[in-house]
Motif scaffolding. Structure first.
Motif, PDB file in Angstrom:
ATOM      1  N   THR A  30      -8.305  -0.173   5.398  1.00  0.00           N
ATOM      2  CA  THR A  30      -9.275  -0.487   4.344  1.00  0.00           C
ATOM      3  C   THR A  30      -8.778  -1.728   3.608  1.00  0.00           C
ATOM      4  OG1 THR A  30     -10.459   0.514   2.476  1.00  0.00           O
ATOM      5  CG2 THR A  30      -8.129   1.046   2.667  1.00  0.00           C
ATOM      6  N   PRO A  31      -9.696  -2.600   3.177  1.00  0.00           N
ATOM      7  CA  PRO A  31      -9.231  -3.866   2.573  1.00  0.00           C
ATOM      8  C   PRO A  31      -8.511  -3.677   1.239  1.00  0.00           C
ATOM      9  CG  PRO A  31     -11.542  -4.017   3.262  1.00  0.00           C
ATOM     10  CD  PRO A  31     -11.155  -2.570   3.345  1.00  0.00           C
ATOM     11  N   ASP A  32      -8.955  -2.716   0.462  1.00  0.00           N
ATOM     12  CA  ASP A  32      -8.460  -2.605  -0.918  1.00  0.00           C
ATOM     13  C   ASP A  32      -7.768  -1.248  -1.079  1.00  0.00           C
ATOM     14  OD1 ASP A  32      -8.114  -2.240  -3.648  1.00  0.00           O
ATOM     15  OD2 ASP A  32     -10.021  -3.225  -4.182  1.00  0.00           O
ATOM     16  N   VAL A  33      -6.462  -1.254  -0.942  1.00  0.00           N
ATOM     17  CA  VAL A  33      -5.723   0.012  -0.943  1.00  0.00           C
ATOM     18  C   VAL A  33      -5.786   0.705  -2.306  1.00  0.00           C
ATOM     19  CG1 VAL A  33      -3.458   1.081  -0.613  1.00  0.00           C
ATOM     20  CG2 VAL A  33      -4.262  -0.695   0.975  1.00  0.00           C
ATOM     21  N   PRO A  34      -5.555   0.016  -3.409  1.00  0.00           N
ATOM     22  CA  PRO A  34      -5.615   0.721  -4.703  1.00  0.00           C
ATOM     23  C   PRO A  34      -6.972   1.382  -4.944  1.00  0.00           C
ATOM     24  CG  PRO A  34      -4.506  -1.370  -4.972  1.00  0.00           C
ATOM     25  CD  PRO A  34      -5.069  -1.365  -3.578  1.00  0.00           C
ATOM     26  N   GLY A  74       3.063  -6.998  -7.035  1.00  0.00           N
ATOM     27  CA  GLY A  74       2.083  -5.990  -7.418  1.00  0.00           C
ATOM     28  C   GLY A  74       1.092  -5.634  -6.327  1.00  0.00           C
ATOM     29  N   THR A  75       1.228  -6.229  -5.170  1.00  0.00           N
ATOM     30  CA  THR A  75       0.323  -5.883  -4.071  1.00  0.00           C
ATOM     31  C   THR A  75       0.746  -4.553  -3.439  1.00  0.00           C
ATOM     32  OG1 THR A  75       0.019  -8.222  -3.608  1.00  0.00           O
ATOM     33  CG2 THR A  75      -0.610  -6.668  -1.854  1.00  0.00           C
ATOM     34  N   THR A  76      -0.235  -3.704  -3.187  1.00  0.00           N
ATOM     35  CA  THR A  76       0.014  -2.475  -2.436  1.00  0.00           C
ATOM     36  C   THR A  76      -0.498  -2.673  -1.020  1.00  0.00           C
ATOM     37  OG1 THR A  76      -0.215  -1.132  -4.428  1.00  0.00           O
ATOM     38  CG2 THR A  76      -0.417   0.007  -2.307  1.00  0.00           C
ATOM     39  N   MET A 116      -3.812   5.253   3.688  1.00  0.00           N
ATOM     40  CA  MET A 116      -4.652   4.091   3.478  1.00  0.00           C
ATOM     41  C   MET A 116      -3.808   2.861   3.789  1.00  0.00           C
ATOM     42  SD  MET A 116      -7.608   5.101   2.711  1.00  0.00           S
ATOM     43  CE  MET A 116      -8.309   6.728   2.389  1.00  0.00           C
ATOM     44  N   THR A 117      -4.188   2.162   4.849  1.00  0.00           N
ATOM     45  CA  THR A 117      -3.436   1.009   5.321  1.00  0.00           C
ATOM     46  C   THR A 117      -4.250  -0.246   5.041  1.00  0.00           C
ATOM     47  OG1 THR A 117      -2.356   2.309   7.037  1.00  0.00           O
ATOM     48  CG2 THR A 117      -2.429  -0.070   7.381  1.00  0.00           C
ATOM     49  N   GLY A 118      -3.658  -1.193   4.373  1.00  0.00           N
ATOM     50  CA  GLY A 118      -4.376  -2.400   4.016  1.00  0.00           C
ATOM     51  C   GLY A 118      -4.706  -3.266   5.220  1.00  0.00           C
ATOM     52  N   GLY A 119      -5.983  -3.626   5.356  1.00  0.00           N
ATOM     53  CA  GLY A 119      -6.411  -4.470   6.467  1.00  0.00           C
ATOM     54  C   GLY A 119      -7.919  -4.536   6.491  1.00  0.00           C
ATOM     55  N   ARG A 126      -9.738  -8.095   4.619  1.00  0.00           N
ATOM     56  CA  ARG A 126      -8.817  -7.938   3.501  1.00  0.00           C
ATOM     57  C   ARG A 126      -8.562  -9.315   2.918  1.00  0.00           C
ATOM     58  NH1 ARG A 126      -4.602  -4.682   1.284  1.00  0.00           N
ATOM     59  NH2 ARG A 126      -2.670  -5.803   0.862  1.00  0.00           N
ATOM     60  N   THR A 127      -8.566  -9.409   1.608  1.00  0.00           N
ATOM     61  CA  THR A 127      -8.334 -10.707   0.968  1.00  0.00           C
ATOM     62  C   THR A 127      -6.932 -10.799   0.371  1.00  0.00           C
ATOM     63  OG1 THR A 127      -9.335  -9.819  -1.037  1.00  0.00           O
ATOM     64  CG2 THR A 127     -10.767 -11.092   0.435  1.00  0.00           C
ATOM     65  N   GLU A 128      -6.336  -9.657   0.084  1.00  0.00           N
ATOM     66  CA  GLU A 128      -4.961  -9.685  -0.442  1.00  0.00           C
ATOM     67  C   GLU A 128      -3.981 -10.035   0.676  1.00  0.00           C
ATOM     68  OE1 GLU A 128      -4.094  -6.694  -3.896  1.00  0.00           O
ATOM     69  OE2 GLU A 128      -5.090  -5.627  -2.261  1.00  0.00           O
ATOM     70  N   ALA A 129      -2.757 -10.263   0.273  1.00  0.00           N
ATOM     71  CA  ALA A 129      -1.708 -10.582   1.241  1.00  0.00           C
ATOM     72  C   ALA A 129      -1.625  -9.479   2.293  1.00  0.00           C
ATOM     73  CB  ALA A 129      -0.361 -10.716   0.526  1.00  0.00           C
ATOM     74  N   GLY A 130      -1.355  -9.873   3.541  1.00  0.00           N
ATOM     75  CA  GLY A 130      -1.238  -8.917   4.646  1.00  0.00           C
ATOM     76  C   GLY A 130       0.215  -8.654   4.990  1.00  0.00           C
ATOM     77  N   GLU A 131       0.484  -7.432   5.421  1.00  0.00           N
ATOM     78  CA  GLU A 131       1.871  -7.026   5.659  1.00  0.00           C
ATOM     79  C   GLU A 131       2.521  -7.825   6.785  1.00  0.00           C
ATOM     80  OE1 GLU A 131       2.233  -2.805   5.726  1.00  0.00           O
ATOM     81  OE2 GLU A 131       4.303  -2.870   6.457  1.00  0.00           O
TER      82      GLU A 131
END
Lengths: 345, 345, 345, 345
Positions: A140-144, A166-168, A184-187, A304-309
């Motif tokens: 999911t793009p937005d983990v929080p 502060g990125t999750t 929930m995995t960011g992507g 996802r727009t936040e930083a990626g792992e």
């Protein structure tokens, strides 16, 4: 979990003949499968369809009345809700399917058909017997945002991956007292990252790898086996004939205390995903299964727009350390090819 | 095996505190170590020195008279031979050291000091107890030449890696009835590729990985754990503080029959080195320890001129298959990053 | 679990040096111990005292308010209740102790001191690391009465042992979704039959046996290792220096469904207690630890009047079968010495 | 090993369907079986016959010329010798059978038919796959005489059980560098005590027990599983449908050094036969299989006249200790029923 597969015979071969799941019931379009300690009719459904995807992530609720609550809850949120007294598939009665606010097709049910729990049937169990469906993993793009929604359903975070900014990047959430029922995995998402089955011992997972080798199917192994940092479990990731990702998983820890401590990992800690520091193959971060809406159409995927792992841990823009405080460039020669590739490209 | 190490305290920490080998005797310059089932004074010697290297690959002979035969044999070949009635190190008596025609420092001995075999001392054994020194692995430019020489000493090939053009990439050779006492690996040499210790079970090897993670020493893991194709053993490769490679190894098969069948693997078979098709890190092919002559000087390294296993299996000029007959380009997406890198560079 | 021991040094040696439990805190009279995955201050307390006994079987409740409910519930039943805001031992705050209607000293608490969860500290874990306190087992004369009382507290039966005449010999009851948090075993009571700790794998239990052998303490092994029929778990029973029974336990199954099927075993089924048909030593049926009242005095022991499991399964008045329908006398010669002894006496 | 069985179908079910041995060839009277790492046609032959017995204990010799030596050696001793150029059973060529001076039917062969070594065929291997025939165990009245004879053939003692009065109760003897290829066990003989197959790991043996339980065949388990003191191996003893004893065995130690230390155990040491002190069932000491002469008639059984291990360790005339120096009566209550029975009878 209900999976749409594009070649049912190929998928049946993989899940039944290779992984050893038990067929409870099947017809030309559908195979209902279960693990050796399951007494419910099935915990995995394979359904022939045009596009490989996850059709439902299903949870059992404690009582029939919970289904009424589910209908009311999702309707209030404006989600599409469908209820069928006869169930959506064989072996399950009155059921509710929704597309949740995160875009995932969720199912809730209580009424089930009981079948034999094969826990004691060691005469039927292959090396590496799968005993339980342990968890889902959702991309999911937005983990929080996803975490907040699932907390509202009563899920609790047990571990997560964050950075100092502060990125999750990911969070593990539980109902039963293990590390998770879902993560929930960011992507880019909504997509289904994997479904996980439990075995009893580590050698069980090795046995599955050995069998894949013997069958010349070792290219179904995407990542592992290894020890997770997060969850402390022993793991293996496979890809089925449609590319659906399946984890084999064993031995996380009890999390049932009300004040169970949340474990937060630094995204740059190279032991977070693999306790032994073995590299995570890029496809594990980028590939996942489409999910369907209630009409059977694939849900659109949002980036996802936040930083990626992957980006922050490998390559020119990322780094991973074994020991906090180590310099990013201090990798031994045998690790550089894996982690510093980006510097060279 | 005698290893020269550049920081004895660091090496002692690795072999004793991390891997759990038993100290039989030590002083400021030397540590004599043994595994839990060894009744001989030691099977690994660490010696402080200026250049990390292997000083001796040592074999026990059946009788004192075999030492006379060794002297005569190597002298006849024009090799440098040195014999010391008092031995070259503590715990071993009359010994012969030679530089063999392949350039390796070999030692032969019969007279030894017995110590307690700690096989039953489960109260002393850590998780992942190392029980036996199993084998050496030598890197040498010309594998067929090395095989022919070792066959003259009575070693027999059990498995090898070849290609259709007639190149031999590696060969495993045994005296005791396991897959090998030493292997000849094609590469720039003479160099010592690794020394291997045996454990009893696969979870023992996993326990060593888990402990390295807990100690934040996971970057000592170079490759594995995994299942070898060759030998069918379960393995792990570590690098000690000087970069000497140590394998942990368990469960190959009995080879003691006079007509034990030789298993030949195609160099392009991606399951030959890892039965699960997991990639071999490039350093594993290219890095190895220097070996010393009888004066303690590093032997010059001669480049391999024949085709190299890394080049023919990975990248633009190489390929690996999971199933014989598969096209080189038919790798699933999750394997492409690992094996097709060369195409992109 | 709080145990009174008569020689604290001897008990500390057994639980810490032999079994490997972790000392959180200790003084001259008391040792607070925990398992490797526990984040609460302790899960076992050893306290020096004049008579070996179990002083408290303790459960954590979900919220502080549950303590008020416990006080009201037991007071209503006429039980003696004692509450201490500062707790009864170090590391635990506000607590309630009662003598329940079955005669057992039960404790309830919510407030705890957190300590490091050592799950990832593989550098500290011995072979056979104990990871969790899994369950208690209580010996009581009237099993149906005990079951009814515990069901009132919210416990649910998962398995039991019965006969065709309607006698219940034992019942397993759960709160967490495993086979049990406690079991009610028919016999003279109230007594504490055993406390059980979990390990991750079967070889962990074997490692504990091997270590006991190496320490020449094999006579601490009372029964096992083996596979239970009931629970399907792998087990070992030890006796501590005071004779308190400790089980090491691994791999039962998930029971968290609201309609989890109850498994009922015939008392004459010889695989119910040991799936491999190995005999149960008589002491296992007859011996158990005294329990204390809130003043620290041993509770009087009331004899069971119903049929006993030992008597109905072994000897002149009992029988056990491997296959339902087999004649009682059809045991193979190698089993007769164990099960038909009664015929000869 | 060639076994005569009285119900071939029942025996085939036990060895093939339950234990998982591989059928190489069979007809109405005979089944040729092999383990998963064997490349020779078979290592166990089941032959239908009127009396259950061992027909041949067979050894492979290094060269055809060794057969001539065997003929000369046994003829010189006055033993009956029979040689068949076509072999005594399928898959083996030129062979020599003798009745040796101890009364056992021994076979020697070199020429064999090769078949696929199934070591890598993990797709075919059941849980608990048997990989190798490890050893025989022979029951004979006079152990020192038997040892002396076998030493003359080149076997070497690795461990034995003795008492302070000079009686030898059993001796383990090896050709290959493990603890034994055969053992000489004191008792009425010549009889065949057991044949042992190797597995790779301890959980493999547990898997066999679990499967026997699932098939309601747990009464085939005579003793174990457990850890041997002698050999340090993990073991299980089964009885086949005719009562032939089969051991499953794993993880002894390397004994190939010319001066491998002999381990001598005190017959009263209760950890010699089981490192955990678990009791040895009497049938294990007293029952064994008849052996046949070259005409297929059972050899007469001669009684052992020296002290017997069962009598000196259990009951009124015997004792066993856990710690040397302990008083014979100092057994804990849970051990008394097992070891002090004699006092009560």
């Amino acid at each position: 979990m209900e999976l749409v597969v594009t070649d049912l015979a190929a998928s049946r071969h993989f899940y039944v003949d290779v992984l050893g799941l038990v067929v409870t019931e099947e017809d030309t379009d559908t195979v209902h499968l279960r693990t050796f300690e399951e007494f419910i009719h099935h915990n995995l459904v394979l359904r022939q369809g045009p596009v490989a995807a996850a059709a439902a992530l299903s949870y059992r609720v404690r009582s029939p009345a919970d289904l009424d609550r589910a209908v009311a809850f999702y309707a209030e949120l404006g989600c599409r809700v469908e209820r069928r007294a006869e169930g959506f598939t064989s072996g399950v009665g009155d059921s509710v399917r929704v597309v949740d606010p995160l875009g995932f097709p969720q199912e809730f049910f209580h009424d089930v058909q009981h079948v034999e729990r094969l826990a004691w049937r060691y005469d039927l169990q292959p090396p590496g017997a799968l005993v339980r469906l342990d968890h889902f993993n959702q991309m999911t793009p937005d983990v929080p945002r996803a975490v907040a929604f699932m907390e509202g359903l009563g899920f609790r975070v047990t571990e997560d991956i964050r950075d100092a900014e502060g990125t999750t990047y990911a969070a593990w959430m539980r109902r039963k007292p293990t590390v998770h029922d879902t993560a929930m995995t960011g992507g880019d998402g909504p997509r289904m990252h994997h479904v996980a089955f439990a075995t009893h011992e580590k050698h069980s997972i090795i046995a599955i790898c050995d069998r894949l080798g013997a069958l010349r199917l070792s290219d179904r192994i995407e990542r592992g086996p290894g020890r997770h940092g997060v969850s402390n479990a022993f793991y293996l990731y496979l890809r089925d004939p449609d590319g659906h990702r399946v984890e084999i998983y064993t031995q996380d820890y009890y999390t049932g205390d009300p004040d169970n401590p949340v474990v937060t990992w630094d995204v740059h800690d190279n032991q977070r995903r693999d306790w032994w520091g073995n590299p995570v193959v890029p496809s594990w971060y980028t590939e996942a299964s489409l999910v369907l809406d209630l009409d059977g159409h694939p849900q659109p995927v949002v980036a996802r727009t936040e930083a990626g792992e992957l980006a922050v841990t490998v390559g020119a823009d990322g780094f991973s350390y074994t020991r906090a405080g180590d310099e990013p460039d201090e990798l031994p020669t045998w690790k550089q090819g894996e982690y510093k590739l980006g510097h060279q490209l």
